[in-house]
Scaffold this motif. Sequence first.
Motif, PDB file in Angstrom:
ATOM      1  N   SER A  86       1.718  -7.989  -1.849  1.00 26.49           N
ATOM      2  CA  SER A  86       3.098  -7.958  -1.368  1.00 26.49           C
ATOM      3  C   SER A  86       3.672  -9.364  -1.396  1.00 26.49           C
ATOM      4  O   SER A  86       2.973 -10.344  -1.101  1.00 26.49           O
ATOM      5  CB  SER A  86       3.159  -7.411   0.059  1.00 26.49           C
ATOM      6  OG  SER A  86       2.682  -6.077   0.100  1.00 26.49           O
ATOM      7  N   LEU A  87       4.948  -9.459  -1.742  1.00 23.66           N
ATOM      8  CA  LEU A  87       5.608 -10.751  -1.888  1.00 23.66           C
ATOM      9  C   LEU A  87       6.693 -10.930  -0.836  1.00 23.66           C
ATOM     10  O   LEU A  87       7.303  -9.956  -0.383  1.00 23.66           O
ATOM     11  CB  LEU A  87       6.229 -10.868  -3.285  1.00 23.66           C
ATOM     12  CG  LEU A  87       5.269 -10.675  -4.464  1.00 23.66           C
ATOM     13  CD1 LEU A  87       6.038 -10.714  -5.778  1.00 23.66           C
ATOM     14  CD2 LEU A  87       4.162 -11.721  -4.443  1.00 23.66           C
ATOM     15  N   ALA A  88       6.943 -12.181  -0.472  1.00 24.58           N
ATOM     16  CA  ALA A  88       7.972 -12.487   0.526  1.00 24.58           C
ATOM     17  C   ALA A  88       9.346 -12.027   0.056  1.00 24.58           C
ATOM     18  O   ALA A  88      10.200 -11.653   0.870  1.00 24.58           O
ATOM     19  CB  ALA A  88       7.991 -13.980   0.820  1.00 24.58           C
ATOM     20  N   GLY A  89       9.572 -12.023  -1.253  1.00 21.21           N
ATOM     21  CA  GLY A  89      10.859 -11.595  -1.795  1.00 21.21           C
ATOM     22  C   GLY A  89      11.078 -10.102  -1.761  1.00 21.21           C
ATOM     23  O   GLY A  89      12.157  -9.633  -2.140  1.00 21.21           O
ATOM     24  N   GLY A  90      10.081  -9.354  -1.339  1.00 18.98           N
ATOM     25  CA  GLY A  90      10.239  -7.921  -1.190  1.00 18.98           C
ATOM     26  C   GLY A  90       9.536  -7.081  -2.232  1.00 18.98           C
ATOM     27  O   GLY A  90       9.426  -5.858  -2.068  1.00 18.98           O
ATOM     28  N   GLY A  91       9.052  -7.679  -3.302  1.00 21.57           N
ATOM     29  CA  GLY A  91       8.392  -6.919  -4.346  1.00 21.57           C
ATOM     30  C   GLY A  91       6.892  -6.864  -4.154  1.00 21.57           C
ATOM     31  O   GLY A  91       6.333  -7.329  -3.159  1.00 21.57           O
ATOM     32  N   THR A  92       6.211  -6.245  -5.108  1.00 25.59           N
ATOM     33  CA  THR A  92       4.754  -6.220  -5.147  1.00 25.59           C
ATOM     34  C   THR A  92       4.289  -6.491  -6.569  1.00 25.59           C
ATOM     35  O   THR A  92       5.026  -6.273  -7.527  1.00 25.59           O
ATOM     36  CB  THR A  92       4.181  -4.862  -4.688  1.00 25.59           C
ATOM     37  OG1 THR A  92       4.659  -3.834  -5.566  1.00 25.59           O
ATOM     38  CG2 THR A  92       4.574  -4.550  -3.251  1.00 25.59           C
ATOM     39  N   VAL A  93       3.062  -6.974  -6.677  1.00 23.41           N
ATOM     40  CA  VAL A  93       2.419  -7.159  -7.974  1.00 23.41           C
ATOM     41  C   VAL A  93       1.074  -6.449  -7.897  1.00 23.41           C
ATOM     42  O   VAL A  93       0.314  -6.649  -6.956  1.00 23.41           O
ATOM     43  CB  VAL A  93       2.222  -8.652  -8.309  1.00 23.41           C
ATOM     44  CG1 VAL A  93       1.564  -8.810  -9.669  1.00 23.41           C
ATOM     45  CG2 VAL A  93       3.548  -9.397  -8.277  1.00 23.41           C
ATOM     46  N   SER A  94       0.789  -5.598  -8.870  1.00 24.54           N
ATOM     47  CA  SER A  94      -0.470  -4.857  -8.899  1.00 24.54           C
ATOM     48  C   SER A  94      -1.504  -5.587  -9.732  1.00 24.54           C
ATOM     49  O   SER A  94      -1.168  -6.350 -10.643  1.00 24.54           O
ATOM     50  CB  SER A  94      -0.234  -3.461  -9.464  1.00 24.54           C
ATOM     51  OG  SER A  94       0.661  -2.728  -8.644  1.00 24.54           O
ATOM     52  N   TYR A  95      -2.758  -5.337  -9.427  1.00 28.87           N
ATOM     53  CA  TYR A  95      -3.834  -6.028 -10.149  1.00 28.87           C
ATOM     54  C   TYR A  95      -5.031  -5.116 -10.333  1.00 28.87           C
ATOM     55  O   TYR A  95      -5.226  -4.141  -9.589  1.00 28.87           O
ATOM     56  CB  TYR A  95      -4.260  -7.292  -9.397  1.00 28.87           C
ATOM     57  CG  TYR A  95      -4.911  -7.041  -8.048  1.00 28.87           C
ATOM     58  CD1 TYR A  95      -6.279  -6.787  -7.937  1.00 28.87           C
ATOM     59  CD2 TYR A  95      -4.161  -7.076  -6.868  1.00 28.87           C
ATOM     60  CE1 TYR A  95      -6.875  -6.566  -6.709  1.00 28.87           C
ATOM     61  CE2 TYR A  95      -4.753  -6.853  -5.626  1.00 28.87           C
ATOM     62  CZ  TYR A  95      -6.112  -6.601  -5.552  1.00 28.87           C
ATOM     63  OH  TYR A  95      -6.708  -6.373  -4.331  1.00 28.87           O
ATOM     64  N   ASP A  96      -5.818  -5.433 -11.341  1.00 28.71           N
ATOM     65  CA  ASP A  96      -7.151  -4.866 -11.489  1.00 28.71           C
ATOM     66  C   ASP A  96      -8.178  -5.809 -10.876  1.00 28.71           C
ATOM     67  O   ASP A  96      -9.150  -5.373 -10.273  1.00 28.71           O
ATOM     68  CB  ASP A  96      -7.464  -4.625 -12.966  1.00 28.71           C
ATOM     69  CG  ASP A  96      -6.533  -3.597 -13.591  1.00 28.71           C
ATOM     70  OD1 ASP A  96      -6.276  -2.565 -12.949  1.00 28.71           O
ATOM     71  OD2 ASP A  96      -6.046  -3.825 -14.715  1.00 28.71           O
ATOM     72  N   TYR A  97      -7.925  -7.115 -11.063  1.00 22.67           N
ATOM     73  CA  TYR A  97      -8.740  -8.154 -10.424  1.00 22.67           C
ATOM     74  C   TYR A  97      -7.800  -9.227  -9.873  1.00 22.67           C
ATOM     75  O   TYR A  97      -6.736  -9.482 -10.434  1.00 22.67           O
ATOM     76  CB  TYR A  97      -9.735  -8.779 -11.411  1.00 22.67           C
ATOM     77  CG  TYR A  97     -10.869  -7.854 -11.764  1.00 22.67           C
ATOM     78  CD1 TYR A  97     -12.051  -7.851 -11.037  1.00 22.67           C
ATOM     79  CD2 TYR A  97     -10.741  -6.954 -12.825  1.00 22.67           C
ATOM     80  CE1 TYR A  97     -13.091  -6.987 -11.354  1.00 22.67           C
ATOM     81  CE2 TYR A  97     -11.772  -6.079 -13.143  1.00 22.67           C
ATOM     82  CZ  TYR A  97     -12.940  -6.099 -12.406  1.00 22.67           C
ATOM     83  OH  TYR A  97     -13.958  -5.234 -12.710  1.00 22.67           O
ATOM     84  N   LEU A  98      -8.246  -9.845  -8.789  1.00 18.79           N
ATOM     85  CA  LEU A  98      -7.434 -10.858  -8.111  1.00 18.79           C
ATOM     86  C   LEU A  98      -8.221 -12.152  -7.993  1.00 18.79           C
ATOM     87  O   LEU A  98      -9.398 -12.146  -7.616  1.00 18.79           O
ATOM     88  CB  LEU A  98      -7.047 -10.370  -6.712  1.00 18.79           C
ATOM     89  CG  LEU A  98      -6.246 -11.339  -5.842  1.00 18.79           C
ATOM     90  CD1 LEU A  98      -4.792 -11.359  -6.294  1.00 18.79           C
ATOM     91  CD2 LEU A  98      -6.329 -10.948  -4.373  1.00 18.79           C
TER      92      LEU A  98
END
Length: 399
Positions: A86-98
């Motif tokens: 989750s991002l402060a700007g309101g969006g999200t980024v999905s991942y397979d690995y982080l």
Amino acid sequence: MNGNVEVVVIGGGYGGVTAANSLARRDGVSVTVVNPRPHFVSRIRLHQLVTGSDDAVEDFGEVLGGKVRLVVDTATRIDAAERQVSLAGGGTVSYDYLVYAVGSGAADPGVPGAAEFAHWVSDLEGAERLRSALAAAPASAPVTVVGAGPTGLETAAELAEVGRKVTLVCGGVLGPSLHARVRRPVARRLAKLGVTVIEGPRAQVAEVTSDAVRLDDGRELPSAVTIWTAGFRIPDLAARSGLRTDAEGRLVTDATLTSVDDVRIVAAGDAAVMTDRPFRMSCQAAVQLGPAAATTVLRRIAGKTPAPVRMFFAGQCLSLGRNEGVTQFSYPNDKVNALRISGRTGAGVKEIACRFTLNKLVSGARKASSRASHGDDTHRLETPRPEHRTTPSDTRGAA
């Protein structure tokens, strides 16, 4: 294999950039870096920003491979179950690995008045505010630097060399990470620059005010500008996300840099700790841990068992102003020895080290841009791709 594996790197410092570039060289891997600033901060030059001899920033276009996607935003939570950030700007980024590479910042001193009246030089914004505060103070105004680790030593010397009246409060011994014999040329250089050094068991700060620093033994040091360099703080992202951390807030990993809670989360840099083999928080460690984290991720993608990380240290390079410095050598396990290079040659070695580090990042970016995936079959990525989840806001803030 069919499709891409999505890797998200949280943090665009030394560890995050080297990890991202190493990952981006491999076919079948897409890399996104989430970073709160639109440019790379050269932390090893922040003390130079304070006096104006360097701006301590580089364009991400120079140090990140062209195939790496940059999202300028702040990560606020990691949802390991859903594999989303989750991002402060309101969006999200999905991942397979982080890759968890959030770095470190200024510590809360826990001393009355310090948070209100002291400045720091451990991040870009703090260094910029300090530079403004110094510009507003008369050239003859007393300046106090608290903390005699590498940052404190470099900051005190840098300011004294440009004519500031500096007092260095050690809170113990001068240069605690240095060999006893290496402290001598450091002390001589500070004395030559006119820095007043206060060390010993009673050299602890009890309070900071707008115009003074009070010590435990009752002494009061006039201080128009107070700079706090003692200690680092780790962002609490891992703890807020329910991941296991140590007492300092660092993500706990095994010897392969993999989170003890989730094999899809791998760490690099200051914000992680291998509990059985803790390493010194430093740029020197980060530029080794970034590629090591990438290797762990790539081996997991390929269905192979990651190998334990091996760390090698050469020493510490300190600039003591622009004209002199000290290089403290160490054994590969980071235990210091009595070998040193000092004086103008020491300053030259430090400058070479800074330029070499930047050149290494630039070289990594070029290799990542060419996408040269060759050699080790670890990187053929022949295992099935895990399910990848996306949201409409995945592209928010992309450069």
